[in-house]
Design a protein around this motif. Structure first.
Motif, PDB file in Angstrom:
ATOM      1  N   VAL A  99      30.130 -26.214 -37.454  1.00  0.00           N
ATOM      2  CA  VAL A  99      29.449 -25.546 -38.496  1.00  0.00           C
ATOM      3  C   VAL A  99      30.601 -24.854 -39.213  1.00  0.00           C
ATOM      4  CG1 VAL A  99      28.498 -23.077 -38.610  1.00  0.00           C
ATOM      5  CG2 VAL A  99      27.873 -24.610 -36.526  1.00  0.00           C
ATOM      6  N   ALA A 100      30.115 -24.929 -40.694  1.00  0.00           N
ATOM      7  CA  ALA A 100      31.160 -24.236 -41.720  1.00  0.00           C
ATOM      8  C   ALA A 100      31.092 -22.800 -41.361  1.00  0.00           C
ATOM      9  CB  ALA A 100      30.646 -24.638 -43.153  1.00  0.00           C
ATOM     10  N   ALA A 101      32.120 -21.860 -41.289  1.00  0.00           N
ATOM     11  CA  ALA A 101      32.387 -20.495 -40.926  1.00  0.00           C
ATOM     12  C   ALA A 101      33.503 -19.973 -41.736  1.00  0.00           C
ATOM     13  CB  ALA A 101      32.027 -20.254 -39.716  1.00  0.00           C
ATOM     14  N   ASP A 102      33.329 -18.728 -41.832  1.00  0.00           N
ATOM     15  CA  ASP A 102      34.479 -17.734 -42.124  1.00  0.00           C
ATOM     16  C   ASP A 102      34.786 -16.758 -41.187  1.00  0.00           C
ATOM     17  OD1 ASP A 102      36.154 -15.726 -43.242  1.00  0.00           O
ATOM     18  OD2 ASP A 102      34.873 -15.377 -45.083  1.00  0.00           O
ATOM     19  N   ALA A 103      35.993 -16.960 -40.675  1.00  0.00           N
ATOM     20  CA  ALA A 103      36.169 -16.009 -39.307  1.00  0.00           C
ATOM     21  C   ALA A 103      35.893 -14.575 -39.557  1.00  0.00           C
ATOM     22  CB  ALA A 103      37.538 -16.180 -39.041  1.00  0.00           C
ATOM     23  N   LEU A 104      35.703 -14.193 -40.677  1.00  0.00           N
ATOM     24  CA  LEU A 104      35.520 -12.598 -41.132  1.00  0.00           C
ATOM     25  C   LEU A 104      33.851 -12.471 -41.021  1.00  0.00           C
ATOM     26  CD1 LEU A 104      38.132 -11.531 -43.550  1.00  0.00           C
ATOM     27  CD2 LEU A 104      38.120 -11.403 -41.049  1.00  0.00           C
ATOM     28  N   ARG A 105      33.121 -13.414 -41.262  1.00  0.00           N
ATOM     29  CA  ARG A 105      31.581 -13.318 -41.325  1.00  0.00           C
ATOM     30  C   ARG A 105      31.048 -14.489 -40.603  1.00  0.00           C
ATOM     31  NH1 ARG A 105      33.782 -11.848 -46.168  1.00  0.00           N
ATOM     32  NH2 ARG A 105      33.759 -13.882 -46.857  1.00  0.00           N
ATOM     33  N   LEU A 106      30.990 -14.628 -39.373  1.00  0.00           N
ATOM     34  CA  LEU A 106      30.695 -15.553 -38.559  1.00  0.00           C
ATOM     35  C   LEU A 106      29.212 -15.693 -38.608  1.00  0.00           C
ATOM     36  CD1 LEU A 106      32.967 -15.145 -35.260  1.00  0.00           C
ATOM     37  CD2 LEU A 106      33.002 -16.796 -37.440  1.00  0.00           C
ATOM     38  N   PRO A 107      28.508 -16.809 -38.690  1.00  0.00           N
ATOM     39  CA  PRO A 107      27.011 -16.959 -38.866  1.00  0.00           C
ATOM     40  C   PRO A 107      26.393 -17.125 -37.610  1.00  0.00           C
ATOM     41  CG  PRO A 107      28.254 -19.365 -39.498  1.00  0.00           C
ATOM     42  CD  PRO A 107      29.520 -18.194 -39.115  1.00  0.00           C
ATOM     43  N   PHE A 108      26.843 -16.268 -36.628  1.00  0.00           N
ATOM     44  CA  PHE A 108      26.404 -16.371 -35.422  1.00  0.00           C
ATOM     45  C   PHE A 108      25.648 -14.825 -34.901  1.00  0.00           C
ATOM     46  CE2 PHE A 108      29.679 -19.277 -35.329  1.00  0.00           C
ATOM     47  CZ  PHE A 108      29.139 -20.677 -35.328  1.00  0.00           C
ATOM     48  N   ALA A 109      24.763 -14.715 -34.166  1.00  0.00           N
ATOM     49  CA  ALA A 109      24.014 -13.492 -33.475  1.00  0.00           C
ATOM     50  C   ALA A 109      25.068 -13.125 -32.645  1.00  0.00           C
ATOM     51  CB  ALA A 109      22.812 -14.041 -32.907  1.00  0.00           C
ATOM     52  N   ASP A 110      24.846 -11.735 -32.536  1.00  0.00           N
ATOM     53  CA  ASP A 110      25.764 -10.911 -31.557  1.00  0.00           C
ATOM     54  C   ASP A 110      25.453 -11.697 -30.088  1.00  0.00           C
ATOM     55  OD1 ASP A 110      25.894  -9.341 -33.710  1.00  0.00           O
ATOM     56  OD2 ASP A 110      24.856  -7.602 -32.702  1.00  0.00           O
ATOM     57  N   GLU A 111      26.529 -11.557 -29.487  1.00  0.00           N
ATOM     58  CA  GLU A 111      26.734 -11.931 -27.973  1.00  0.00           C
ATOM     59  C   GLU A 111      25.798 -13.400 -27.801  1.00  0.00           C
ATOM     60  OE1 GLU A 111      24.895  -8.894 -25.783  1.00  0.00           O
ATOM     61  OE2 GLU A 111      26.046  -7.343 -26.796  1.00  0.00           O
ATOM     62  N   SER A 112      26.449 -14.527 -28.672  1.00  0.00           N
ATOM     63  CA  SER A 112      25.912 -15.704 -28.525  1.00  0.00           C
ATOM     64  C   SER A 112      26.885 -16.484 -27.812  1.00  0.00           C
ATOM     65  CB  SER A 112      26.088 -16.192 -30.044  1.00  0.00           C
ATOM     66  OG  SER A 112      25.007 -15.709 -30.874  1.00  0.00           O
ATOM     67  N   PHE A 113      28.187 -16.304 -27.396  1.00  0.00           N
ATOM     68  CA  PHE A 113      28.999 -17.209 -26.824  1.00  0.00           C
ATOM     69  C   PHE A 113      29.640 -16.390 -25.470  1.00  0.00           C
ATOM     70  CE2 PHE A 113      28.902 -18.415 -31.122  1.00  0.00           C
ATOM     71  CZ  PHE A 113      28.859 -19.564 -30.978  1.00  0.00           C
ATOM     72  N   ASP A 114      29.943 -17.192 -24.444  1.00  0.00           N
ATOM     73  CA  ASP A 114      30.494 -17.033 -23.014  1.00  0.00           C
ATOM     74  C   ASP A 114      32.094 -16.715 -23.643  1.00  0.00           C
ATOM     75  OD1 ASP A 114      28.217 -17.026 -21.248  1.00  0.00           O
ATOM     76  OD2 ASP A 114      28.158 -19.006 -22.320  1.00  0.00           O
ATOM     77  N   ALA A 115      32.593 -17.546 -24.526  1.00  0.00           N
ATOM     78  CA  ALA A 115      33.957 -17.511 -24.621  1.00  0.00           C
ATOM     79  C   ALA A 115      34.054 -17.907 -26.151  1.00  0.00           C
ATOM     80  CB  ALA A 115      34.585 -18.497 -23.797  1.00  0.00           C
ATOM     81  N   ALA A 116      35.426 -17.656 -26.689  1.00  0.00           N
ATOM     82  CA  ALA A 116      35.635 -18.080 -28.025  1.00  0.00           C
ATOM     83  C   ALA A 116      37.340 -18.523 -28.051  1.00  0.00           C
ATOM     84  CB  ALA A 116      35.407 -17.094 -29.190  1.00  0.00           C
ATOM     85  N   THR A 117      37.455 -19.459 -28.662  1.00  0.00           N
ATOM     86  CA  THR A 117      39.052 -19.600 -28.749  1.00  0.00           C
ATOM     87  C   THR A 117      39.394 -20.293 -30.006  1.00  0.00           C
ATOM     88  OG1 THR A 117      40.555 -21.568 -27.707  1.00  0.00           O
ATOM     89  CG2 THR A 117      38.303 -22.190 -28.291  1.00  0.00           C
ATOM     90  N   ILE A 118      40.951 -19.985 -30.321  1.00  0.00           N
ATOM     91  CA  ILE A 118      41.303 -20.379 -31.566  1.00  0.00           C
ATOM     92  C   ILE A 118      42.815 -21.075 -31.014  1.00  0.00           C
ATOM     93  CG2 ILE A 118      42.097 -19.731 -33.911  1.00  0.00           C
ATOM     94  CD1 ILE A 118      41.038 -17.008 -33.253  1.00  0.00           C
ATOM     95  N   SER A 119      42.830 -22.349 -31.807  1.00  0.00           N
ATOM     96  CA  SER A 119      44.178 -23.097 -31.622  1.00  0.00           C
ATOM     97  C   SER A 119      44.814 -23.224 -33.020  1.00  0.00           C
ATOM     98  CB  SER A 119      43.901 -24.400 -30.981  1.00  0.00           C
ATOM     99  OG  SER A 119      43.512 -24.296 -29.557  1.00  0.00           O
ATOM    100  N   PHE A 120      45.986 -22.630 -33.184  1.00  0.00           N
ATOM    101  CA  PHE A 120      46.792 -22.645 -34.162  1.00  0.00           C
ATOM    102  C   PHE A 120      46.067 -22.624 -35.601  1.00  0.00           C
ATOM    103  CE2 PHE A 120      48.539 -25.563 -30.885  1.00  0.00           C
ATOM    104  CZ  PHE A 120      49.831 -25.039 -30.718  1.00  0.00           C
ATOM    105  N   GLY A 121      45.260 -21.513 -35.554  1.00  0.00           N
ATOM    106  CA  GLY A 121      44.694 -21.156 -36.829  1.00  0.00           C
ATOM    107  C   GLY A 121      44.487 -19.745 -37.026  1.00  0.00           C
ATOM    108  N   ILE A 122      44.826 -18.694 -36.060  1.00  0.00           N
ATOM    109  CA  ILE A 122      44.551 -17.446 -36.336  1.00  0.00           C
ATOM    110  C   ILE A 122      45.850 -16.963 -37.445  1.00  0.00           C
ATOM    111  CG2 ILE A 122      46.187 -16.911 -34.331  1.00  0.00           C
ATOM    112  CD1 ILE A 122      44.068 -14.418 -33.953  1.00  0.00           C
ATOM    113  N   ARG A 123      46.860 -17.383 -37.475  1.00  0.00           N
ATOM    114  CA  ARG A 123      47.883 -16.880 -38.313  1.00  0.00           C
ATOM    115  C   ARG A 123      47.570 -17.364 -39.826  1.00  0.00           C
ATOM    116  NH1 ARG A 123      49.906 -21.822 -36.750  1.00  0.00           N
ATOM    117  NH2 ARG A 123      50.998 -23.247 -38.568  1.00  0.00           N
TER     118      ARG A 123
END
Length: 238
Positions: free
Chosen positions: A97-121
């Motif tokens: 999915v193409a997504a901007d981290a500040l405006r995620l195109p997902f509903a509230d409480e959609s995921f059990d977990a979230a992860t970021i590898s070498f991207g948050i900076r």
């Protein structure tokens, strides 16, 4: 490209990653001397994605990490704002999915977990992104971040900053389809907060039980946290 120490223009960052997408995975392996694979495996163990869970892999690039995290049977979604990164990872067979981290195109409480590898900076606003990620994670859900960090032993820290990082940048430039981008990436590593500072940012975004694990002498660190459970708030009669 804007300097890493200044405000990041999302369009410039996205364009930069579009430019390195073709050889990104190969360049990563070369510039990290193959350690990227070990770090991914350790991150997957910390994440503990299980069958029946839904996992958001944000800033997933070509989805190499998403594929790793889905091995246990979890439904893992790769999200990134670089379309070229996603296009170059289509063969991995994971949802993208193409997504901007500040405006995620997902509903509230959609995921059990979230992860970021070498991207948050590379996010323009770290705390705002972490708050937005919390919105799409279920109460009690997990956050796992693998990112460059600060070696804890002073001689190793000096060696890393003065020698190893320069060697990594040189190797990245040689292996990349867009060599100039690796000047930005190297600077972003040097200006990124250390383990405790990142932990404090995570906590300030509403996550709890923040802890971290140093890898390779602290060159990389994995941060883990929880979204407060729905019944964790305590009402006062005062």
């Amino acid at each position: 490209m804007s300097r890493a120490s200044l405000d990041k223009d999302p369009r410039e960052v996205a364009a930069m990653f579009d430019g390195v997408a073709a050889g990104y995975d190969r360049a990563n392996s070369v510039m990290t001397f193959g350690f990227d694979r070990r770090w991914r495996i350790t991150t997957a163990r910390v994440l503990e994605a299980r069958r029946g869970e839904t996992v958001l892999d944000l800033a997933a690039g070509t989805g190499v990490s998403t594929k790793e995290y889905s091995r246990g049977g979890a439904y893992c979604v790769a999200a990134d704002f670089s379309l070229e990164m996603l296009r170059n990872g289509r063969q991995r067979g994971v949802p993208m999915v193409a997504a901007d981290a500040l405006r995620l195109p997902f509903a509230d409480e959609s995921f059990d977990a979230a992860t970021i590898s070498f991207g948050i900076r590379n996010f323009v606003d770290t705390k705002a992104a972490l708050t937005e990620i919390a919105r799409v994670v279920k109460p009690g859900g997990r956050l796992v971040i693998c990112e460059v960090s600060t070696p804890t032993f002073p001689p190793i820290r000096f060696l890393y900053r003065k020698v190893i990082l320069r060697a990594m940048t040189w190797l990245g430039r040689r292996a990349s389809s867009n060599p100039d981008a690796y000047g930005y990436l190297a600077e972003s590593m040097l200006t990124w907060p250390d383990q405790r500072a990142l932990g404090e940012i995570i906590a300030s975004a509403g996550w709890t039980k923040v802890e971290w694990l140093n890898l390779t002498f602290g060159v990389v660190a994995i941060h883990r946290a929880r979204k407060p459970a729905a019944d964790s708030s305590v009402n006062s009669d005062a």
